[in-house]
Design a protein around this motif. Structure first.
Motif, PDB file in Angstrom:
ATOM      1  N   UNK A 209     191.678  59.965  -5.229  1.00 26.08           N
ATOM      2  CA  UNK A 209     190.517  60.791  -4.868  1.00 26.08           C
ATOM      3  C   UNK A 209     190.505  62.093  -5.655  1.00 26.08           C
ATOM      4  N   UNK A 210     191.682  62.725  -5.755  1.00 27.91           N
ATOM      5  CA  UNK A 210     191.786  63.999  -6.473  1.00 27.91           C
ATOM      6  C   UNK A 210     191.861  63.787  -7.978  1.00 27.91           C
ATOM      7  N   UNK A 211     192.664  62.793  -8.382  1.00 25.88           N
ATOM      8  CA  UNK A 211     192.911  62.624  -9.806  1.00 25.88           C
ATOM      9  C   UNK A 211     191.799  61.943 -10.562  1.00 25.88           C
ATOM     10  N   UNK A 212     191.042  61.046  -9.885  1.00 29.17           N
ATOM     11  CA  UNK A 212     190.023  60.257 -10.584  1.00 29.17           C
ATOM     12  C   UNK A 212     188.608  60.617 -10.123  1.00 29.17           C
ATOM     13  N   UNK A 213     188.342  60.492  -8.815  1.00 27.68           N
ATOM     14  CA  UNK A 213     186.969  60.650  -8.311  1.00 27.68           C
ATOM     15  C   UNK A 213     186.445  62.073  -8.508  1.00 27.68           C
ATOM     16  N   UNK A 214     187.252  63.085  -8.162  1.00 30.25           N
ATOM     17  CA  UNK A 214     186.759  64.462  -8.257  1.00 30.25           C
ATOM     18  C   UNK A 214     186.402  64.873  -9.682  1.00 30.25           C
ATOM     19  N   UNK A 215     187.274  64.632 -10.690  1.00 30.48           N
ATOM     20  CA  UNK A 215     186.889  65.032 -12.052  1.00 30.48           C
ATOM     21  C   UNK A 215     185.633  64.327 -12.559  1.00 30.48           C
ATOM     22  N   UNK A 216     185.439  63.067 -12.150  1.00 31.13           N
ATOM     23  CA  UNK A 216     184.229  62.352 -12.577  1.00 31.13           C
ATOM     24  C   UNK A 216     182.986  63.013 -11.985  1.00 31.13           C
ATOM     25  N   UNK A 217     182.988  63.219 -10.647  1.00 29.14           N
ATOM     26  CA  UNK A 217     181.836  63.857 -10.002  1.00 29.14           C
ATOM     27  C   UNK A 217     181.626  65.273 -10.536  1.00 29.14           C
ATOM     28  N   UNK A 218     182.712  66.000 -10.750  1.00 33.04           N
ATOM     29  CA  UNK A 218     182.600  67.358 -11.273  1.00 33.04           C
ATOM     30  C   UNK A 218     182.022  67.402 -12.670  1.00 33.04           C
ATOM     31  N   UNK A 219     182.336  66.378 -13.485  1.00 39.64           N
ATOM     32  CA  UNK A 219     181.828  66.352 -14.862  1.00 39.64           C
ATOM     33  C   UNK A 219     180.311  66.198 -14.907  1.00 39.64           C
ATOM     34  N   UNK A 220     179.751  65.581 -13.865  1.00 39.79           N
ATOM     35  CA  UNK A 220     178.293  65.428 -13.837  1.00 39.79           C
ATOM     36  C   UNK A 220     177.591  66.777 -13.779  1.00 39.79           C
ATOM     37  N   UNK A 221     178.237  67.736 -13.154  1.00 42.20           N
ATOM     38  CA  UNK A 221     177.623  69.070 -13.018  1.00 42.20           C
ATOM     39  C   UNK A 221     178.232  70.079 -13.984  1.00 42.20           C
ATOM     40  N   UNK A 222     179.521  70.379 -13.793  1.00 43.76           N
ATOM     41  CA  UNK A 222     180.152  71.437 -14.589  1.00 43.76           C
ATOM     42  C   UNK A 222     180.586  70.971 -15.974  1.00 43.76           C
ATOM     43  N   UNK A 223     180.628  69.664 -16.190  1.00 42.89           N
ATOM     44  CA  UNK A 223     181.025  69.151 -17.505  1.00 42.89           C
ATOM     45  C   UNK A 223     179.851  68.852 -18.410  1.00 42.89           C
ATOM     46  N   UNK A 224     178.653  69.206 -17.973  1.00 42.29           N
ATOM     47  CA  UNK A 224     177.470  68.977 -18.807  1.00 42.29           C
ATOM     48  C   UNK A 224     176.883  67.590 -18.679  1.00 42.29           C
ATOM     49  N   UNK A 225     177.110  66.921 -17.536  1.00 50.17           N
ATOM     50  CA  UNK A 225     176.637  65.554 -17.332  1.00 50.17           C
ATOM     51  C   UNK A 225     175.252  65.461 -16.741  1.00 50.17           C
ATOM     52  N   UNK A 234     174.589  74.383  -8.329  1.00 50.04           N
ATOM     53  CA  UNK A 234     175.645  74.429  -7.316  1.00 50.04           C
ATOM     54  C   UNK A 234     176.680  75.415  -7.835  1.00 50.04           C
ATOM     55  N   UNK A 235     176.525  76.677  -7.481  1.00 46.86           N
ATOM     56  CA  UNK A 235     177.297  77.768  -8.075  1.00 46.86           C
ATOM     57  C   UNK A 235     178.797  77.528  -8.044  1.00 46.86           C
ATOM     58  N   UNK A 236     179.371  77.352  -6.850  1.00 49.52           N
ATOM     59  CA  UNK A 236     180.825  77.213  -6.750  1.00 49.52           C
ATOM     60  C   UNK A 236     181.257  75.949  -6.029  1.00 49.52           C
ATOM     61  N   UNK A 237     180.297  75.070  -5.678  1.00 52.20           N
ATOM     62  CA  UNK A 237     180.714  73.774  -5.189  1.00 52.20           C
ATOM     63  C   UNK A 237     180.423  73.411  -3.750  1.00 52.20           C
ATOM     64  N   UNK A 238     179.308  73.824  -3.176  1.00 58.09           N
ATOM     65  CA  UNK A 238     178.946  73.363  -1.835  1.00 58.09           C
ATOM     66  C   UNK A 238     178.866  71.845  -1.790  1.00 58.09           C
ATOM     67  N   UNK A 239     178.340  71.264  -2.875  1.00 55.39           N
ATOM     68  CA  UNK A 239     178.267  69.811  -2.975  1.00 55.39           C
ATOM     69  C   UNK A 239     179.433  69.231  -3.758  1.00 55.39           C
ATOM     70  N   UNK A 240     179.673  69.748  -4.970  1.00 60.18           N
ATOM     71  CA  UNK A 240     180.634  69.140  -5.891  1.00 60.18           C
ATOM     72  C   UNK A 240     182.061  69.198  -5.349  1.00 60.18           C
ATOM     73  N   UNK A 241     182.356  70.182  -4.504  1.00 59.67           N
ATOM     74  CA  UNK A 241     183.687  70.274  -3.899  1.00 59.67           C
ATOM     75  C   UNK A 241     183.625  69.910  -2.407  1.00 59.67           C
ATOM     76  N   UNK A 242     182.779  70.597  -1.643  1.00 58.73           N
ATOM     77  CA  UNK A 242     182.829  70.483  -0.184  1.00 58.73           C
ATOM     78  C   UNK A 242     182.146  69.230   0.356  1.00 58.73           C
ATOM     79  N   UNK A 243     180.912  68.967  -0.045  1.00 54.51           N
ATOM     80  CA  UNK A 243     180.265  67.737   0.411  1.00 54.51           C
ATOM     81  C   UNK A 243     181.013  66.518  -0.128  1.00 54.51           C
TER      82      UNK A 243
END
Length: 471
Positions: A209-225, A234-243
């Motif tokens: 969950x931490x090593x694979x799923x989170x970086x993929x979902x995060x890349x959609x927003x903060x990685x330019x995806x 999503x400034x600091x992650x209400x969705x990308x981290x918390x939801x």
């Protein structure tokens, strides 16, 4: 005798002392003062120049190129980044304390152990492949597997070369700040599945969950995806981290089932928290760490943005607590401490997506609504027999969605409601499906739940052979 009077008498009996002192003062003021005295005195400057520090500093300035006048700002921003990273790390102590406080005393060691593992595996996997998956550079907008980090100072260790004015930090500064975020998703799940999950199964889930799923979902927003291309905010992650963590927790709880004896034929049987003082300490530690979570997401020490983010974060949290207190008092007929504490966190989660683009009144309204929502959600999930000992699904999942949608309502900018809804649905559904599949496979292969006997005895003894308290 009064000491002040005694000193005057002493001078009066020996007037020559007074005259000598006056003459010395007059003589010192009469000495000629030359403007160049202060220039010649510090001969150390020449020694320092020969030794190298000044030359080294000049080389640093030259390396900044057009950014040289703002090198001090770059240094200050980098310092703030690592302080913010340390504050986000402190949030893991807050999670550990909150979760252990809201659980029964027979499961405290288990809760603490999981939190130690989560932060450790989160940072290590983020170094091995998470960071370069999170920020893959050129990719198709959905997925690009990354390798281990290398020398992140290579493109600008002491210069602006890494990110320029918009990302005023070094590569290693960026890595360590983002690494502290990475483990948060699994920490949210840890609280929701507490008191009945198998330790080994949870550890395997946490790695994925931490090593694979989170970086993929995060890349959609903060990685330019894809989310970045949509204009999702999503400034600091209400969705990308918390939801992300909240809906992953919901999936795991649905697969796992409720704690033994929680739901009976006669209704819901409360399972009391073993230490509200620990829970309260955990919440205040989390709020303290949130200043790094949101404040560090400014990505520099830009004064205007930092002041605004700190203010909206604080107002959102406090309004969340007041909202939860009001609604829970009305619905439960008593002022409930656990609801008040979760209200504080709900306000923080709600403000995380929008802290940099809202007004003071917007922060208060967002926090107030988040506080009310968390109470309604916790009660609704309990009636639906979805057992979440710490309220993580409601705090992070429900309020994370609300905070992201609130961007389009209260944000001072051109934000699309449709885009905000689409973005939060994409991340939430991905987290839910990923967690549900992984946890279901683990359940089929090795089981995810301890036996009834082990649960009754407590996970501290059955899983660890240790007790948190000796009496």
């Amino acid at each position: 005798m009064n000491t002040k009077h005694a000193s005057l008498t002493s001078i009066g009996t020996a007037p020559w002392k007074f005259l000598l002192l006056a003459a010395a003062l007059l003589f010192s003021y009469a000495l000629p003062v030359h403007a160049d005295d202060h220039v010649e005195a510090p001969a150390v400057t020449e020694v320092e120049e020969e030794a190298g520090p000044v030359d080294d500093y000049n080389e640093l300035l030259e390396a900044q190129g057009e950014y040289a006048p703002a090198y001090d700002f770059f240094t200050t921003s980098m310092l703030w980044t690592v302080i913010a990273a340390a504050l986000v790390f402190l949030m893991h102590l807050g999670f550990a304390t909150l979760e252990s406080g809201l659980c029964q005393r027979k499961n405290v060691v288990n809760v603490l152990f999981k939190n130690v593992f989560i932060i450790s595996i989160g940072v290590v996997t983020y170094a091995f492949f998470g960071f370069n998956t999170h920020y893959p550079g050129e990719f198709n907008g959905w997925f690009s597997w990354g390798g281990m980090i290398g020398d992140l100072n290579a493109d600008g260790g002491n210069t602006w070369g890494y990110g320029g004015l918009g990302l005023a930090m070094t590569g290693f500064g960026d890595f360590i700040f983002q690494a502290m975020f990475a483990a948060t998703g699994a920490t949210i799940v840890s609280g929701a599945v507490a008191e009945r999950v198998k330790l080994g199964s949870f550890m395997i889930f946490a790695v994925l969950f931490v090593g694979v799923a989170y970086p993929i979902a995060g890349s959609w927003h903060w990685g330019g995806g894809v989310l970045a291309d949509m204009g999702f905010k999503d400034f600091a992650g209400s969705t990308v981290v918390h939801a992300f963590g909240g809906f992953g927790a919901l999936a795991c709880v649905m697969v796992l089932g409720p704690r033994k004896g929680k739901y009976t034929e006669n209704g819901i049987k409360p399972i009391p928290a073993h230490s509200f003082p620990l829970a309260a300490i955990g919440v205040f530690l989390l709020m303290f760490g949130w200043y790094g979570f949101n404040g560090g997401s400014v990505l520099s020490a830009e004064p205007g943005a930092l002041g605004l983010v700190f203010t909206t974060t604080t107002l959102g949290a406090c309004a969340g607590a007041l909202g939860a207190i009001t609604v829970s008092w009305f619905m439960l007929k008593k002022p409930d401490l656990s609801m008040a504490l979760n209200g504080l966190l709900a306000g923080l989660v709600g403000i995380t997506a929008n802290a940099d683009v809202i007004s003071v009144s917007g922060a208060l309204i967002i926090g107030l609504i988040a506080g009310g929502l968390v109470v309604v959600s916790i009660i609704f999930l309990d009636k639906s027999k979805i057992d979440d000992p710490v309220g993580a699904i409601s705090v992070h999942g429900v309020c994370g969605v609300w905070g992201t949608i609130a961007v389009a309502i209260f944000g001072t900018g051109d934000f699309s409601m449709a885009t905000q809804i689409k973005g939060t649905l994409l991340v939430s559904v991905f987290a839910f499906v990923f967690a549900y599949i992984v946890f279901s496979v683990l359940k089929a292969v090795m089981g995810v739940r301890v036996s009834e006997e082990e649960e009754e005895r407590g996970l501290d003894i059955s899983e660890h052979g240790q007790e948190a308290y000796t009496n």
